[in-house]
Design an enzyme around this catalytic site. Structure first.
Site, mmCIF file in Angstrom:
data_model
loop_
_atom_site.group_PDB
_atom_site.id
_atom_site.type_symbol
_atom_site.label_atom_id
_atom_site.label_comp_id
_atom_site.label_asym_id
_atom_site.label_seq_id
_atom_site.Cartn_x
_atom_site.Cartn_y
_atom_site.Cartn_z
ATOM 1 N N CYS A 71 -85.672 62.950 10.656
ATOM 2 C CA CYS A 71 -84.634 63.290 9.691
ATOM 3 C C CYS A 71 -85.168 64.202 8.588
ATOM 4 O O CYS A 71 -84.425 65.021 8.047
ATOM 5 C CB CYS A 71 -84.048 62.019 9.076
ATOM 6 N N GLU A 124 -86.460 50.529 4.253
ATOM 7 C CA GLU A 124 -86.457 51.818 3.545
ATOM 8 C C GLU A 124 -85.631 51.691 2.261
ATOM 9 O O GLU A 124 -84.805 52.549 1.933
ATOM 10 C CB GLU A 124 -85.901 52.930 4.450
#
Lengths: 624, 624
Positions: A400, A309
């Site tokens: 998230c 990421e």
């Protein structure tokens, strides 16, 4: 006028409220958005997204895990070690929503959650359902990946929001007990650990701002100072992943996990705002300049790699594999807001606008009940490997993003204007009303569909003061001339009824990327106003992947009241070719043959994509 | 002539020797490579790489782990759960090396390893140091990621190599006991599991070929049939990762972890070769055609993603983030070799050549002691995120590649020619000698630097037979005319001294990618003969990232005897521009300004890159 110098910071209801400083944020209660996309997002957020989020708190394990930690239930811990943070972000969203417009329907959820958290919390203040239930022997022993302080940070932010919004006060007690525990362990207790996932730094500064308790600020400072010194282990993802490769003041470029870097930057600028330590602002601005020039998507998105990421190398900006996590867009807005408060420079407001209307806005479906985790600039045809993240989803195993989106939408009003030493600055334009001290403004506009913005003074103190209006850098010309900082300043003794008109250039723009951006060579993208456009299959006469734009062809603007599935929009159409080349054998040849047909290519705003059939999409289209 | 029909397959010394079939491989003893790069690689492999690999067997934990399993040492297991496979591949390399040219210096290592493996092996035949030492309760319980059968497969291949090469026979006993155990559990015992990492399928077929023991073949068939039925769990990487998303005969496209897919394909074609089940060949060819057209790098490399070491979507072929794992190149050569044996079509030999001289050859440094795991087509300047895998390394925590490279180099001779029903086919060209039954050929050439190949018959039976010479598809013209299968066929009653000359077109070629390959738009690459070229910083007058080739400019060829660090090479030079554009602010603009300077751009063969200063490199260069 505007905000008096003696304002007690905690009375301003909104996230990120420095105790001092030239520029003062306004309360989310005092900035009302009444029209345009931002108002629609807030309505959908309240009516669809937040109710969905509340249901997920039970289903996803976030609340049940805390019952396990409180010893009130039996069963298995569910989800990730940072599952608590989903609840905290949801509580923060609810708090800002309540501040924006009272929401008694959330009272029970907030009260029950606060009470449950209080019961789950250990007597010493520690609170993390994963470690309490699954790994009680490993508390603070795995900081490189434990997310314990990351979760604490989200708790602190939720508690600050609750305190400022006036929801259940017990949450602040829980937060302070945990914060005091962190201070005991990591500030005065001699433990030099940091959390692998930055977040607690900005949250601790906010908790200090609310409470005035300096150890919270000192702990935030120590955590920032301790980063990059190898004080925690490698999580297995490398030291860059958690920005633990170099001391914060020495790093020149954003690296590793994008969300971690961006939350860290928010904390770094927060610390500058409270301490005046110029070295912190300098290093953050240095990284901002490099990041914007070489690692930022046209949508404002950040993170070019699924792997880790992560940001990726300079100029590595693939449209198809752009990660552009929704949380990174949010964290970027947080950071840029703090830079704007610190410097007053419009370039930060420009990037907030770009991110808000594009990378961030695309994360949620028109109906508010599906979300993107990853926000690429291209969806290929016949997805196989990318099928999972290829379309928005109601929720995620690692969730998230959705509650993070909700907390930002609920607090959007906070990011529109600031009280300035000499008056008031409007940074983002939306139909609505802005109140700051004894000044009240009415903003009338059909932004971002239209570039005319009328600001009318409804109330003013009578003395002379300055109205600062941002003129976005994308506007080739405008009716008001901005200074170097990007703001047009009109100073006078304003009277009720005085109106200023700002007209921005809404001519569609064909933009190309810097030649070092290899992945976008030979392509162009369409922008209009703050909106980046995309070519989605549902609107085309030919396959999206066959389209090639005709250079120099006019970009025709067509407003549409209600495009099915999408809603109100403005289409942009242009002449294009549909180009096909035979397939088969290796795709590398000395001679190429192609068949071309003239077609019209139709673009919609990027943030409105994936509300129809899930077909291919491209922001960047080859030039014929 | 050629190979008599009654040949006992196991007498052919080489990997992948079908028991029957029109085309017969030759023994690595009977194909001698005496000149050119292949000979140099074999010499470096023997003198530098294999000695390094043998040292690493102790350091990396591969051998010490087996001592733990044998109960002969105390300590911690070291490395990955598939650590045993490093030793197996190393043993296979040593076996082929010994077959190529007797290597008494390895005898002790082979004998000690075989003895240690025999002592570590459980009485029931099971053998895996990780599971025996670390997780004895989880044997066969985590097949989705355990690599137990993957390791077994490499053991079987090492044992087959040892048996054919005549190294220590105990290794075959160990392998057969383990294979019999797998048969008991997974064929006759009713366990329907498969290994998450395909490899054992091709290895079991080889073990069947050597031993004639049909249960090995049947187990390979069952494992292939059971794939894609959800009989094992998701490892957490998704079902595509392990090609367990669809039954093998139904899948149309290569997906997931590239090395797994490619080893699986080798096993699928092996099964076809032994059973004649056309449905297996058909599905594998179908995937090959899709893979070659849409998911293959110009170097022959496979795998476009670091994330999941996966193929990616169709036409997703980024040069900078191309994964192109060295092991994938090896597995691709294995698969294409079997397709060549099955069909006799030159397109498979063409791809072997492309892969061998480019994706595979680049994996090893000129001095043979550093290796690439990942083989991208571009190295950016100032690597930060990619610093770890950006340059070749002596060894890796996950060291699947280095010993895999060594086993292929040692057995390279095997892939040059086959005995055909009507004579002999030469698939790859290198200076050397080829013996097949009562035929012996001498090949004289300076390939791949030069395109002239002279094949002289040294021994022939006197009867009429056909010499088949592959004419690579890259050669725009040639002195011999190939048929549709890519082979020129010359049939006559050959006499000793008869010579055929093949002259290939070595004119450098400027190639561009299919328009659907987004990542390569507006760029060109240079090829000459089978070699893909690259532009490395060390040879340039300007920054590699600033280069733009002038379309139509001549490509000038300059042989160099000894380029420092690189060795013998052929440079290609052309007129180019150095183009710079100002940096700063977002890299997306309506108007662009650039400064250009005329320069000469210099390319070297891709496989010779990263032997100097580690500077930037590009295979694909923008066209001015």
């Amino acid at each position: 006028m505007a905000v008096p110098e003696q304002t007690v910071p905690e009375q301003i209801c909104g996230p990120a409220v420095p105790r001092e400083g030239a520029r003062r944020p306004l309360s989310v209660r005092d900035v009302r958005i009444t029209g345009g996309p931002l108002a629609r997002w807030q309505r959908t957020n309240r009516e669809a997204s937040i109710p969905l989020g509340l249901r997920q708190m039970e289903r996803s394990g976030a609340v049940p895990n805390l019952r396990l930690a409180a010893g009130e239930a039996e069963g298995e811990f569910k989800g990730y070690r940072f599952q608590d943070s989903d609840l905290y972000k949801q509580l923060e969203a609810v708090a800002w929503e309540h501040a924006r417009q009272p929401a008694p329907e959330y009272e029970e959820f907030v009260a029950e959650s606060a009470a449950l958290l209080a019961r789950a919390q250990r007597p010493d203040g520690y609170l993390n359902s994963h470690y309490q239930v699954v790994k009680p022997g490993k508390i603070y022993a795995e900081l490189e990946y434990s997310h314990e302080m990351y979760c604490a940070g989200h708790l602190f932010q939720a508690a600050v929001a609750g305190a400022r919004a006036g929801t259940d006060g017990r949450l602040l007690d829980v937060a302070r007990r945990f914060a005091d525990h962190l201070v005991e362990v990591f500030l005065t207790g001699g433990d030099d650990g940091i959390d692998g996932h930055a977040e607690v730094e900005t949250a601790l500064v906010e908790l200090y701002r609310l409470t005035g308790h300096r150890p919270y600020l000192e702990l935030a400072g120590k955590l920032v100072d301790n980063r990059g010194k190898g004080l925690i282990k490698d999580s297995g993802m490398g030291m860059l992943y958690a920005q633990d490769h170099l001391p914060v003041r020495e790093a020149d470029t954003a690296v590793g996990h994008a969300v971690r870097q961006l939350y860290l930057e928010a904390g770094v600028v927060d610390l500058y705002l409270e301490t005046g330590d110029e070295s912190l602002l300098e290093c953050s601005v240095r990284r901002w300049e490099d990041l914007v020039a070489t690692k930022t998507s046209i949508t404002g998105g950040h993170g070019s790699r699924h792997d880790g990421e992560a940001f990726g190398e300079r100029y590595e900006l693939p449209p198809d594999r752009a990660y552009n996590e929704s949380c990174a867009a949010i964290a970027s807005i947080h950071w840029n807001w703090r830079l704007l408060l610190a410097t007053g420079h419009g370039r930060y407001a420009d990037l907030i606008e770009r991110t808000l209307y594009n990378a961030f806005a695309a994360s949620t479906s028109a109906d508010g009940v599906r979300f993107f985790y990853v926000n690429p600039l291209q969806r290929r045809s016949d997805l196989v490997e990318d099928a999972y993240l290829g379309r928005r989803r109601e929720w995620f195993a690692c969730a998230c993003c959705p509650p993070n989106i909700m907390r930002l939408v609920s607090s959007l009003g906070h990011y529109l204007a600031t009280a300035e030493p000499d008056g008031l600055a409007v940074h983002q334009y939306a139909e609505g009303r802005i109140v700051s001290g004894d000044v009240a403004l009415r903003v009338e506009t059909d932004y971002p569909w239209d570039g005319r913005i009328a600001v009318t003074v409804e109330r003013a103190p009578g003395t002379e003061w300055s109205l600062r209006l941002r003129v976005p850098a994308w506007s080739a010309s405008s009716s008001l001339t901005p200074g170097e900082d990007g703001y047009a300043v009109i100073r006078r003794a304003w009277k009720p009824g005085d109106t200023v008109e700002l007209e921005l250039d809404m001519t569609p723009r064909l933009v190309r990327a810097h030649r070092r951006v290899d992945a976008l060579r030979g392509c162009a993208a369409v922008e209009r106003g703050p909106l980046v456009y995309c070519f989605e299959q549902a609107d085309q006469e030919a396959a999206v992947d066959d389209l090639a734009l005709v250079p120099g062809a006019p970009l025709r603007v067509t407003p549409v009241d209600d495009l099915p599935g999408v809603g109100r929009t403005v289409l942009i159409q242009t002449d294009a070719l549909a180009v096909t080349e035979p397939e088969g054998g290796l795709p590398y040849r000395t001679h190429h043959v192609a068949t071309t047909t003239g077609v019209t290519a139709t673009a919609i705003p990027y943030h409105q994509w994936d509300n129809r059939d899930g077909g291919p999409m491209r922001v960047w289209i080859p030039l014929a």
